[in-house]
Structures are given as structure tokens and as C-alpha cells.
Design a protein around this motif. Structure first.
Motif, mmCIF file in Angstrom:
data_model
loop_
_atom_site.group_PDB
_atom_site.id
_atom_site.type_symbol
_atom_site.label_atom_id
_atom_site.label_comp_id
_atom_site.label_asym_id
_atom_site.label_seq_id
_atom_site.Cartn_x
_atom_site.Cartn_y
_atom_site.Cartn_z
ATOM 1 N N GLN A 103 90.362 -43.838 55.639
ATOM 2 C CA GLN A 103 89.033 -43.207 55.606
ATOM 3 C C GLN A 103 89.047 -41.948 54.733
ATOM 4 O OE1 GLN A 103 86.353 -43.170 59.025
ATOM 5 N NE2 GLN A 103 87.983 -44.082 60.255
ATOM 6 N N CYS A 157 87.606 -50.360 52.445
ATOM 7 C CA CYS A 157 86.579 -50.584 53.456
ATOM 8 C C CYS A 157 86.805 -51.912 54.180
ATOM 9 C CB CYS A 157 85.200 -50.551 52.823
ATOM 10 S SG CYS A 157 83.879 -50.279 54.015
ATOM 11 N N CYS A 198 89.693 -51.382 56.619
ATOM 12 C CA CYS A 198 89.310 -50.621 57.811
ATOM 13 C C CYS A 198 88.494 -51.461 58.784
ATOM 14 C CB CYS A 198 88.514 -49.386 57.411
ATOM 15 S SG CYS A 198 89.482 -48.069 56.662
ATOM 16 N N ILE A 257 85.256 -46.790 62.085
ATOM 17 C CA ILE A 257 85.020 -45.915 60.941
ATOM 18 C C ILE A 257 83.601 -45.383 61.080
ATOM 19 C CG2 ILE A 257 86.602 -47.189 59.444
ATOM 20 C CD1 ILE A 257 84.218 -48.397 58.040
ATOM 21 N N ILE A 309 80.530 -43.607 56.234
ATOM 22 C CA ILE A 309 81.482 -44.240 55.325
ATOM 23 C C ILE A 309 81.109 -45.696 55.094
ATOM 24 C CG2 ILE A 309 83.863 -45.071 55.123
ATOM 25 C CD1 ILE A 309 84.794 -42.435 56.265
#
Length: 403
Positions: A70, A91, A94, A102, A106
Motif C-alpha cells: 500500500q 493493487c 493486495c 486496503i 487506494i
């Protein structure tokens, strides 16, 4: 390593990808013993396998790794010339590994980059894999509430319509696109008309399931055998995800469409094929039946007509149910009993309710449901010690329909 990950699944996957594994990988990243780019790609592959196999996210979540990625996204966000490939990889990694741990900020920043990948038209194998990964990631999008609804609607409907015309997506990618869209019904019920009419959801479910089921030798392969087979990921997992998506649809369904009740029939067809050898698919079918029974837009007569009641009665009478299937079966009959105890407003509706109750009672007596169920009920106090059963009623009348 990617090849090894592709070849393992289930318990083997969990035994290899332990917290210690992630801890060691994090230390290697910190000590620069492994290139960050390679680490991200490796973890993204692990995350995709976790999502495909439906493995509990808590097995994989590593807060330090998640925080590191992140922070990298935040740093990349500040740059004038952004590395879109890195942002997509980070991304996707995550979301697939940490399932929503997250920030919304974001994710909203990353969403356009993931959609851009999902919209690629090139027909190369590499592009297909990238598109599949992007759509698989988006199928986990439900944890981010209503973020980006206006950003994705045109794009995701275009992806689905384009595939319906050109057949450009893999089966997993196409299913993921639908799962992504169906989950949006929780936040925007106006989409339902588009899903059912413009995108022909019911017709597509039937076509896809018929096609997928034709590839599987249901009688020959048991669950252990298929886990060693390439067909497990390519067909059975996609079938399981489609049934799961139908359960999500019933959970969100607010508007009555006459043709949609036949979805219960499609679920029953899969259940009948899978019931002897594929417990996870069987569980998803039972769970979807439960969602359909609790959906105000499904006619109870259709639950009888299209096989849901027969399927659940069969499940109740089996001696090999696991806790999840038992729980969903009980909830199925709770929904029916609760609804049919209430008087319906119109005279026509009340007549229909009494007729449905009579049909159900006859079926229960014919199948010996009451005796089978009572045996389970005697163990309720024991079952109630398990968290999954604590939502169930201890009043036995809540599971039966009386005239």
C-alpha cells in the motif's frame, strides 16, 4: 515457482503458503534478496489461486506485506508519470491476498487501471491471462461498497456484451465479469433491469452451465481425482463460482421477473450431477436454494416445480452432510415455513398460499421428511454449541408446514 503454485491446491496449497512462508518472503524483500517486482508477481499468483479455490483469506493475510504494498501504491500515486503496470500488479496483489484490507481511497485510485487491463482486446495468450487476472480481482470488489459504480458500469457491460458477440474471454474471466456486476446490485438496484434484460442473464446462465457441464465426467471423477486434474480449475471451479453467483443474485433480487425462477432449475441440474462426488459444489447449490427460498421474488411453487424442495429433502435424509450443508438446509425450510404461516393480502394470494402449503405437506409426507428431520432436531442442543447453528430456531414448528 509460478508453475509449482499452479499445480497445487486445497490442503496442499495451505500447507505450503503458511504465515511463516510470507514472513520469510517479507524478510527477503526487506534484505533485498528478492527483487520486489518478482515478489509482487509471485504473491499475485498466490492470491489468484486463493480466490479461485475459495480458501480462507486469514490463512494468507500478512499485515507487513500488505502495508508495504500500500505504501508503494501511495508513492507511485504521487509521481507525475505513473507506472501503470506496477500499480495494477500491486493493487491486484493486495485485493486477492488480503480481501479488502486496503483503504477505499487506494482502491478507488487503482480501479481505473485494473479496468483498463480488463478492456484489452488483443487475442494473445498473455493478454488473455492479464484480462482474466483483472476480472478475477474485480470479482472481489464487493468489499468496497459503492465505490466506482459510475466508473465501471459502461465498461463492464461492454466487456460482457463483447464476449457474448465475439467469445474473447476465458470461462473464468467471463464468470468473474458477471460476479463483479451481480455484486453491484447490493448498491444499485437499478442495474437489475439491465442485468436481466439487456445482458440476458438467465439465458447466459443456462448456456454457460450447459456448456461447462458437458465437459465434466461427473460419475467417473471424484473430488480427490479432479483436484489433480487440469479440468478442476477450468470447468468445475467455474461451475462452482457460477452457482455461488446465483446465490448472490437471489440475495440482491428485488424486482420480479417471471423467467428468473427457472434459475432454480439450473441449480438443481448441477446439484443432481455433483451430489455424489463434489461436496463443495453441492454446498454452493444448497446455499443458493436457501437464498432463493428467502428471496421475496421467487414463487414457492417454483421451488417445488424446479426441484429445490426435492433436492433439500434428499440432503436432509443423507447421513453424510457437513455442518454447512445442514445449516443451509434448515434455513431453507425456515424461510418457507415463515412465509407460508403469514396470510397473504389478496384473496387470490391466500388461495394460492393454501394450495402451496398442501403441495408441500404432501411432498413432506411422501418423502418421510418429518421423521428424518426430527432425528436431526434431537441433536440441536449439541449443534447449538457450534457458532454456525446459533441462528437457527429451537422451535420445531418453524421447520414444518401445516395446513
Amino acid at each position: 515457482m509460478n508453475q509449482i503454485i499452479d499445480e497445487i491446491c486445497g490442503e496442499d496449497f495451505i500447507s505450503i503458503c503458511t504465515f511463516d512462508f510470507f514472513e520469510e518472503l517479507f524478510e527477503m524483500i526487506e534484505e533485498k534478496k528478492i527483487h520486489m517486482g518478482k515478489a509482487v508477481l509471485l504473491l499475485k499468483r498466490i492470491g489468484s489461486c486463493r480466490t479461485i479455490y475459495g480458501i480462507d483469506v486469514n490463512v494468507f493475510f500478512h499485515p507487513l506485506l500488505n502495508d508495504t504494498f500500500q505504501e508503494m501504491i501511495v508513492e507511485e500515486k504521487k509521481k507525475e508519470e505513473k507506472n501503470e503496470k506496477l500499480l495494477v500488479d500491486l493493487c491486484e496483489c493486495c485485493i486477492l491476498l488480503s480481501e479488502g484490507r486496503i483503504s477505499n481511497e487506494i482502491f478507488e485510485f487503482c480501479l481505473p487501471f485494473i479496468l483498463k487491463v480488463a478492456l484489452r482486446k488483443e487475442k494473445s495468450d498473455e493478454t488473455q491471462k492479464e484480462v482474466e487476472m483483472a476480472l478475477l480481482t474485480l470479482s472481489e470488489f464487493h468489499l468496497f461498497a459503492g465505490i466506482g459504480i459510475e466508473m465501471f458500469f459502461d465498461e463492464i457491460t461492454w466487456i460482457i456484451k463483447h464476449h457474448q458477440k465475439h467469445g474473447n474471454l476465458t470461462r473464468l474471466a467471463y464468470q468473474s465479469a458477471w460476479k463483479f456486476l451481480i455484486r453491484r446490485l447490493l448498491f444499485d438496484e437499478k442495474l437489475e433491469y439491465v442485468v436481466v434484460n439487456s445482458l440476458q442473464f438467465v439465458k447466459e446462465v443456462r448456456r454457460v452451465l450447459d456448456e461447462l457441464m458437458g465437459y465434466v465426467d461427473w460419475k467417473r471423477m471424484n473430488e480427490k481425482e479432479v483436484k489433480k486434474s487440469e479440468i478442476y480449475v477450468k470447468e468445475l471451479i467455474v461451475i462452482e463460482r457460477w452457482i455461488q453467483t446465483l446465490g448472490i443474485y437471489f440475495d440482491c433480487w428485488e424486482i420480479f421477473y417471471e423467467d428468473c425462477s427457472i434459475l432454480v432449475c439450473y441449480i438443481d441440474q448441477v446439484f443432481q450431477a455433483a451430489k455424489d462426488n463434489h461436496r463443495e459444489i453441492c454446498y454452493q447449490c444448497v446455499r443458493s436454494f436457501e437464498k432463493a427460498a428467502g428471496c421475496c421474488c421467487v414463487e414457492f411453487e417454483d421451488l417445488i416445480k424446479y426441484g429445490a424442495v426435492d433436492a433439500i429433502l434428499e440432503v436432509i435424509q443423507r447421513q453424510t452432510m457437513d455442518d454447512r450443508i445442514t445449516y443451509e438446509s434448515f434455513r431453507f425450510f425456515m424461510h418457507i415455513s415463515t412465509a407460508l404461516k403469514k396470510k397473504w393480502k389478496s384473496e387470490i394470494g391466500e388461495t394460492k398460499r393454501k394450495d402451496t402449503k398442501k403441495k408441500l405437506l404432501e411432498k413432506f409426507e411422501e418423502e418421510g421428511y418429518e421423521d428424518s428431520f426430527t432425528k436431526f432436531y434431537e441433536t440441536f442442543h449439541f449443534l447449538n454449541r457450534k457458532p454456525i447453528f446459533r441462528e437457527l430456531s429451537f422451535d420445531i414448528s418453524d421447520y414444518f408446514v401445516k395446513i
